[in-house]
Design a protein around this motif. Structure first.
Motif, PDB file in Angstrom:
ATOM      1  N   GLU A  63       0.826  -1.212   0.000  1.00  0.00           N
ATOM      2  CA  GLU A  63       0.000   0.000   0.000  1.00  0.00           C
ATOM      3  C   GLU A  63       0.861   1.264   0.000  1.00  0.00           C
ATOM      4  N   LYS A  64       1.907   1.267   0.810  1.00  0.00           N
ATOM      5  CA  LYS A  64       2.774   2.444   0.877  1.00  0.00           C
ATOM      6  C   LYS A  64       3.499   2.657  -0.442  1.00  0.00           C
ATOM      7  N   MET A  65       4.016   1.581  -1.023  1.00  0.00           N
ATOM      8  CA  MET A  65       4.730   1.706  -2.291  1.00  0.00           C
ATOM      9  C   MET A  65       3.776   2.162  -3.412  1.00  0.00           C
ATOM     10  N   SER A  66       2.558   1.640  -3.386  1.00  0.00           N
ATOM     11  CA  SER A  66       1.572   2.053  -4.390  1.00  0.00           C
ATOM     12  C   SER A  66       1.209   3.528  -4.231  1.00  0.00           C
ATOM     13  N   PHE A  67       1.125   3.986  -2.985  1.00  0.00           N
ATOM     14  CA  PHE A  67       0.808   5.391  -2.711  1.00  0.00           C
ATOM     15  C   PHE A  67       1.916   6.292  -3.253  1.00  0.00           C
ATOM     16  N   ILE A  68       3.160   5.931  -2.988  1.00  0.00           N
ATOM     17  CA  ILE A  68       4.288   6.712  -3.500  1.00  0.00           C
ATOM     18  C   ILE A  68       4.238   6.776  -5.022  1.00  0.00           C
ATOM     19  N   ASN A  69       4.000   5.631  -5.656  1.00  0.00           N
ATOM     20  CA  ASN A  69       3.946   5.602  -7.125  1.00  0.00           C
ATOM     21  C   ASN A  69       2.775   6.422  -7.657  1.00  0.00           C
ATOM     22  N   ALA A  70       1.628   6.323  -6.992  1.00  0.00           N
ATOM     23  CA  ALA A  70       0.444   7.057  -7.457  1.00  0.00           C
ATOM     24  C   ALA A  70       0.674   8.560  -7.414  1.00  0.00           C
ATOM     25  N   LEU A  71       1.391   9.050  -6.407  1.00  0.00           N
ATOM     26  CA  LEU A  71       1.677  10.489  -6.314  1.00  0.00           C
ATOM     27  C   LEU A  71       2.554  10.955  -7.468  1.00  0.00           C
ATOM     28  N   HIS A  72       3.292  10.030  -8.061  1.00  0.00           N
ATOM     29  CA  HIS A  72       4.101  10.346  -9.240  1.00  0.00           C
ATOM     30  C   HIS A  72       3.391   9.970 -10.540  1.00  0.00           C
ATOM     31  N   GLY A  73       2.196   9.406 -10.444  1.00  0.00           N
ATOM     32  CA  GLY A  73       1.496   8.973 -11.647  1.00  0.00           C
ATOM     33  C   GLY A  73       2.062   7.711 -12.255  1.00  0.00           C
ATOM     34  N   LEU A  74       2.749   6.906 -11.458  1.00  0.00           N
ATOM     35  CA  LEU A  74       3.407   5.708 -11.953  1.00  0.00           C
ATOM     36  C   LEU A  74       2.660   4.453 -11.519  1.00  0.00           C
ATOM     37  N   VAL A  78      -7.386   6.932   1.945  1.00  0.00           N
ATOM     38  CA  VAL A  78      -6.795   7.055   0.605  1.00  0.00           C
ATOM     39  C   VAL A  78      -6.678   5.670  -0.024  1.00  0.00           C
ATOM     40  N   ARG A  79      -7.176   5.544  -1.248  1.00  0.00           N
ATOM     41  CA  ARG A  79      -6.993   4.318  -2.016  1.00  0.00           C
ATOM     42  C   ARG A  79      -5.922   4.599  -3.073  1.00  0.00           C
ATOM     43  N   PRO A  80      -4.711   4.048  -2.898  1.00  0.00           N
ATOM     44  CA  PRO A  80      -3.602   4.397  -3.800  1.00  0.00           C
ATOM     45  C   PRO A  80      -3.892   4.147  -5.279  1.00  0.00           C
ATOM     46  N   SER A  81      -4.684   3.133  -5.591  1.00  0.00           N
ATOM     47  CA  SER A  81      -4.964   2.810  -6.990  1.00  0.00           C
ATOM     48  C   SER A  81      -5.949   3.777  -7.634  1.00  0.00           C
ATOM     49  N   ALA A  82      -6.594   4.624  -6.838  1.00  0.00           N
ATOM     50  CA  ALA A  82      -7.575   5.578  -7.371  1.00  0.00           C
ATOM     51  C   ALA A  82      -7.584   6.805  -6.462  1.00  0.00           C
ATOM     52  N   LEU A  83      -6.575   7.647  -6.603  1.00  0.00           N
ATOM     53  CA  LEU A  83      -6.435   8.796  -5.708  1.00  0.00           C
ATOM     54  C   LEU A  83      -7.584   9.790  -5.837  1.00  0.00           C
ATOM     55  N   GLU A  84      -8.293   9.745  -6.952  1.00  0.00           N
ATOM     56  CA  GLU A  84      -9.390  10.701  -7.120  1.00  0.00           C
ATOM     57  C   GLU A  84     -10.593  10.369  -6.231  1.00  0.00           C
ATOM     58  N   LYS A  85     -10.567   9.185  -5.629  1.00  0.00           N
ATOM     59  CA  LYS A  85     -11.693   8.764  -4.788  1.00  0.00           C
ATOM     60  C   LYS A  85     -11.373   8.973  -3.314  1.00  0.00           C
ATOM     61  N   LEU A  86     -12.339   8.670  -2.467  1.00  0.00           N
ATOM     62  CA  LEU A  86     -12.210   8.785  -1.011  1.00  0.00           C
ATOM     63  C   LEU A  86     -11.732  10.179  -0.611  1.00  0.00           C
ATOM     64  N   ASP A  87     -10.730  10.269   0.296  1.00  0.00           N
ATOM     65  CA  ASP A  87     -10.395  11.556   0.909  1.00  0.00           C
ATOM     66  C   ASP A  87      -9.183  12.255   0.308  1.00  0.00           C
ATOM     67  N   PHE A  88      -8.556  11.675  -0.719  1.00  0.00           N
ATOM     68  CA  PHE A  88      -7.340  12.330  -1.200  1.00  0.00           C
ATOM     69  C   PHE A  88      -7.591  13.750  -1.706  1.00  0.00           C
ATOM     70  N   PRO A  89      -8.682  14.019  -2.432  1.00  0.00           N
ATOM     71  CA  PRO A  89      -8.935  15.414  -2.825  1.00  0.00           C
ATOM     72  C   PRO A  89      -9.019  16.364  -1.642  1.00  0.00           C
TER      73      PRO A  89
END
Length: 380
Positions: free
Chosen positions: A50-61, A188-199
């Motif tokens: 989850e942490k690694m996916s979150f880091i990648n998602a913030l970079h769009g990777l 925060v759902r790393p695979s879909a940052l536009e959902k849940l509370d990330f905005p």
């Protein structure tokens, strides 16, 4: 998300005040910071998927993309790891080791070890509930007047919205018991940052950060939603205003950023940054298509502006010349209000650059909005 117009207007007022006070070096530094997106974010927590996916998602990777964080990581679990953004190298994400669970905890020792105070914002991540020692570090950071620290509950693959809410409620109880006043936890759902509370998390970060850093962050993040595209567009318009002011208004004062009244190279640099920030380049579109299961050709076909495909100096010069010929259509009163005091003797250069680049930014943002709408299904 945050009111993008309000954020960009606040940035513009700050830049305009510096210009009016003849602090040109401050304006130049702000322009440079925005162009390179100089910002450092840190992610604390166990180095799981989850942490690694979150880091990648913030970079769009995604997994396997060049520059992505590996899971499991190939670094010493007790050491720092840094992940520069391939498109914005000065936007760095720091993977910090988890706070030790042994007792008693020494928050200051951990903070010194990971250089906690050098990061612009810190995510305290967990997948079940926050550890008491992590809460102690949070409280120590708050005692040092660091407000940009956020508890972030990362959703696992099997988590539902109901299970996440249960975890949040349990975690809020822990934070209150440990002495956190008015605790807040972001789902925060790393695979879909536009959902849940990330905005909402992004909105709060932008509110808490200094204006330049907040806008630099917006420009470096992937285009997650049409709202974020609008925020990027407005930030770029504030950047264009500052660059136009330097280029067109204060030629009597040496400014290293520009060498002439209207310098096309400045426009090229801004528009190339916009193209990258709006994820209009082929690599970004292909990555987005892979992540969302969309045909990349479908997304690429939505680029109608020539600048979305390629930014050239010749093309920028052509737009600047066209804008100079069209200056009569611009209200002189509006231009006078927008211009810094020193620029008003050279309003023609200022206005041409402002008009040409703002029009270009609008075109590119329109393409980005169409691409995002199709990729994440907003058009439905």
């Amino acid at each position: 998300m945050a009111d993008s117009l309000g954020l960009s207007l606040s940035l513009m007022e700050t830049l305009k005040e510096s210009m009016e006070n003849n602090k040109l070096s401050d304006v130049k530094e702000a322009v440079e910071d925005l162009l390179i997106s100089r910002i450092n974010l840190a992610v604390v927590g166990d180095r799981g998927d989850e942490k690694m996916s979150f880091i990648n998602a913030l970079h769009g990777l995604g997994p396997g993309d060049e520059g992505s964080a590996l899971s499991p990581p190939d670094t010493d679990p007790d050491l720092l790891a840094v992940y520069p953004n391939p498109k914005h190298p000065d936007f760095r994400l720091w993977d910090l080791p988890p706070v030790p669970t042994t007792s008693p905890v020494a928050p200051q020792a951990y903070m010194d070890q990971v250089k906690f105070l050098r990061y612009n914002a810190v995510f305290m991540t967990f997948t079940e509930s926050p550890q008491p020692n992590s809460v102690a570090v949070f409280l120590e950071a708050r005692s040092l007047q660091r407000e940009t620290v956020y508890f972030t509950l990362l959703a696992s693959e099997n988590d539902t919205e109901n299970s996440l809410e249960d975890k949040r409620n349990t975690s809020l109880g822990i934070l209150k018991a440990e002495g956190v006043a008015l605790p807040k936890i972001y789902l925060v759902r790393p695979s879909a940052l536009e959902k849940l509370d990330f905005p909402v998390l992004l909105e709060d970060i932008c509110r808490d950060l200094p204006e330049i850093r907040a806008n630099a962050l917006l420009l470096a993040l992937p285009t997650l939603t049409s709202t974020l595209v609008s925020q990027k567009r407005d930030s770029f318009k504030a950047l264009v205003w500052a660059a136009a002011s330097l280029s067109g208004g204060v030629s009597a004062i040496p400014v290293p950023l520009v060498s002439s009244m209207v310098d096309a190279s400045v426009g090229v640099r801004i528009l190339n940054k916009a193209r990258t920030s709006l994820c209009l380049d082929d690599d970004s579109i292909e990555r987005l298509a892979r992540q969302r299961g969309v045909d990349p050709a479908t997304l690429k076909a939505l680029r109608t502006s020539d600048l979305s495909a390629e930014v050239t100096k010749g093309g920028v010069k052509k737009r600047l010349k066209a804008a100079e010929k069209d200056l009569a259509s611009v209200s002189s009163k509006l231009v006078a209000m927008a211009m810094p005091r020193q620029a008003r003797s050279a309003g023609r250069s200022f206005t041409a650059m402002l008009q040409a680049l703002n029009g270009a930014i609008d075109e590119m943002a329109s393409d980005a909005e169409k691409i995002v709408a199709v990729a994440i299904g907003e058009e439905k």
